[in-house]
Write an enzyme that holds these catalytic residues in place. Sequence first.
Site, PDB file in Angstrom:
ATOM      1  N   ASP A  14       0.862  -1.181   0.000  1.00 44.78           N
ATOM      2  CA  ASP A  14       0.000   0.000   0.000  1.00 44.78           C
ATOM      3  C   ASP A  14       0.900   1.234   0.000  1.00 44.78           C
ATOM      4  O   ASP A  14       2.103   1.140   0.234  1.00 44.78           O
ATOM      5  CB  ASP A  14      -0.879  -0.016   1.263  1.00 44.78           C
ATOM      6  CG  ASP A  14      -1.788   1.202   1.348  1.00 44.78           C
ATOM      7  OD1 ASP A  14      -2.411   1.552   0.329  1.00 44.78           O
ATOM      8  OD2 ASP A  14      -1.852   1.835   2.423  1.00 44.78           O
ATOM      9  N   SER A  15       0.287   2.384  -0.193  1.00 45.11           N
ATOM     10  CA  SER A  15       1.035   3.635  -0.128  1.00 45.11           C
ATOM     11  C   SER A  15       1.501   3.944   1.302  1.00 45.11           C
ATOM     12  O   SER A  15       2.408   4.731   1.500  1.00 45.11           O
ATOM     13  CB  SER A  15       0.148   4.777  -0.606  1.00 45.11           C
ATOM     14  OG  SER A  15      -1.066   4.771   0.133  1.00 45.11           O
ATOM     15  N   CYS A  77      -3.821  -1.143  -2.056  1.00 39.60           N
ATOM     16  CA  CYS A  77      -4.133   0.263  -2.325  1.00 39.60           C
ATOM     17  C   CYS A  77      -5.010   0.386  -3.575  1.00 39.60           C
ATOM     18  O   CYS A  77      -4.653  -0.131  -4.642  1.00 39.60           O
ATOM     19  CB  CYS A  77      -2.803   0.991  -2.543  1.00 39.60           C
ATOM     20  SG  CYS A  77      -2.952   2.719  -2.940  1.00 39.60           S
ATOM     21  N   GLU A 157      -6.795   9.382   9.368  1.00 39.07           N
ATOM     22  CA  GLU A 157      -5.471   9.184   9.981  1.00 39.07           C
ATOM     23  C   GLU A 157      -5.265  10.062  11.211  1.00 39.07           C
ATOM     24  O   GLU A 157      -4.558   9.698  12.137  1.00 39.07           O
ATOM     25  CB  GLU A 157      -4.362   9.449   8.959  1.00 39.07           C
ATOM     26  CG  GLU A 157      -4.268   8.320   7.953  1.00 39.07           C
ATOM     27  CD  GLU A 157      -3.066   8.415   7.030  1.00 39.07           C
ATOM     28  OE1 GLU A 157      -2.300   9.388   7.124  1.00 39.07           O
ATOM     29  OE2 GLU A 157      -2.914   7.503   6.194  1.00 39.07           O
ATOM     30  N   CYS A 189     -11.210   2.821  -1.226  1.00 36.32           N
ATOM     31  CA  CYS A 189      -9.980   3.343  -0.624  1.00 36.32           C
ATOM     32  C   CYS A 189      -9.708   2.563   0.650  1.00 36.32           C
ATOM     33  O   CYS A 189     -10.644   2.203   1.380  1.00 36.32           O
ATOM     34  CB  CYS A 189     -10.145   4.827  -0.319  1.00 36.32           C
ATOM     35  SG  CYS A 189      -8.732   5.551   0.513  1.00 36.32           S
ATOM     36  N   HIS A 191      -8.720   3.323   3.519  1.00 39.07           N
ATOM     37  CA  HIS A 191      -9.076   3.885   4.827  1.00 39.07           C
ATOM     38  C   HIS A 191     -10.572   3.847   5.152  1.00 39.07           C
ATOM     39  O   HIS A 191     -10.965   3.922   6.308  1.00 39.07           O
ATOM     40  CB  HIS A 191      -8.637   5.347   4.906  1.00 39.07           C
ATOM     41  CG  HIS A 191      -7.159   5.553   4.888  1.00 39.07           C
ATOM     42  ND1 HIS A 191      -6.344   5.047   3.908  1.00 39.07           N
ATOM     43  CD2 HIS A 191      -6.351   6.232   5.745  1.00 39.07           C
ATOM     44  CE1 HIS A 191      -5.090   5.405   4.161  1.00 39.07           C
ATOM     45  NE2 HIS A 191      -5.069   6.126   5.265  1.00 39.07           N
TER      46      HIS A 191
HETATM   47  N1  DGL Z   1      -4.105   3.742  -0.077  1.00 42.89           N
HETATM   48  C1  DGL Z   1      -4.710   4.779  -0.858  1.00 42.89           C
HETATM   49  C2  DGL Z   1      -5.883   4.171  -1.647  1.00 42.89           C
HETATM   50  O1  DGL Z   1      -6.464   3.184  -1.266  1.00 42.89           O
HETATM   51  C3  DGL Z   1      -5.197   5.913   0.012  1.00 42.89           C
HETATM   52  C4  DGL Z   1      -4.074   6.739   0.617  1.00 42.89           C
HETATM   53  C5  DGL Z   1      -3.215   7.447  -0.409  1.00 42.89           C
HETATM   54  O2  DGL Z   1      -3.717   8.309  -1.155  1.00 42.89           O
HETATM   55  O3  DGL Z   1      -2.031   7.113  -0.470  1.00 42.89           O
HETATM   56  O4  DGL Z   1      -6.205   4.682  -2.699  1.00 42.89           O
END
Ligand code: DGL
Length: 269
Positions: A14-15, A77, A157, A189, A191
Amino acid sequence: MKEVLSNKPIGIFDSGVGGLTVANAVHKAFPNEQIVYFGDTAHLPYGDKSADAIRYYSIKISKFLLEQECKMIIIACNSASSAAYEVLLDFFKEKCIFINVVDPLVKAVIDRGFKKVGVIATKATVRSKIYKHKIEALNQNVLVNQLATPLLVPMIEEGFYNDEISDSVLNKYLGDKRFKDIDALLLACTHYPLIKKEIKDFFDQKIEVLDSTDVVVDEIKHYLLKNDLENEQAKKENLFYVSDFTKSFEETTKIFFSEKIELRVEEIW
Ligand code: DGL
């Protein structure tokens, strides 16, 4: 040969630490599997990056996960699933099974016969129009309306959920006219599972609200069984890597993963 591969870890990337929502679902569903997680905290947020940048990072991370001998790589992600899935398949050919978090949600929409679907996601995912294209390619009668909701990631977050701040941000986003009369909303997403209840409440529990953690586990199970890849040995310790460490990233992991996590830093750039 089969035995050796099946006992290798499942890679998840993930990011940042938000993808731990997916890692948590995998951990719960497959307690015998070792997870090697990589969060690209040095380059987050991916939601604001170009598709090319996300592809470049995703290739680097996948190389690292392949060096850890992962038998499968899950792109947790949504922004990376949208921008980089096809590129990773192409780049790594048959080296590994890649699972993205978009296709299982698309399949759920088609299987469940929804007619008007909303999608909320990062700017990168929305810009790719991936849900719209994939759903409409399978059924032209499904209307897909999407909206970028970039405030939600930092809001979550920073711990602002189930309160008046998240209430007001969600009212603004979800009250958008493109979500009028939808029968399902996709939380596209990492989150957003954390605010799922609030989102359902906004719609008075009258629509289906789906996120990747609801559906990706079945996809993983399918590939593990199909390829005879279930771990048969004693489980090894899960490993969690990030590309940049701060105490605050480590603190944030608490909201996404059910167990205490120790982050290791890995320089892969
Ligand atoms: N993990 C990213 C997503 O699911 C969200 C957070 C980011 O923008 O890095 O798109």
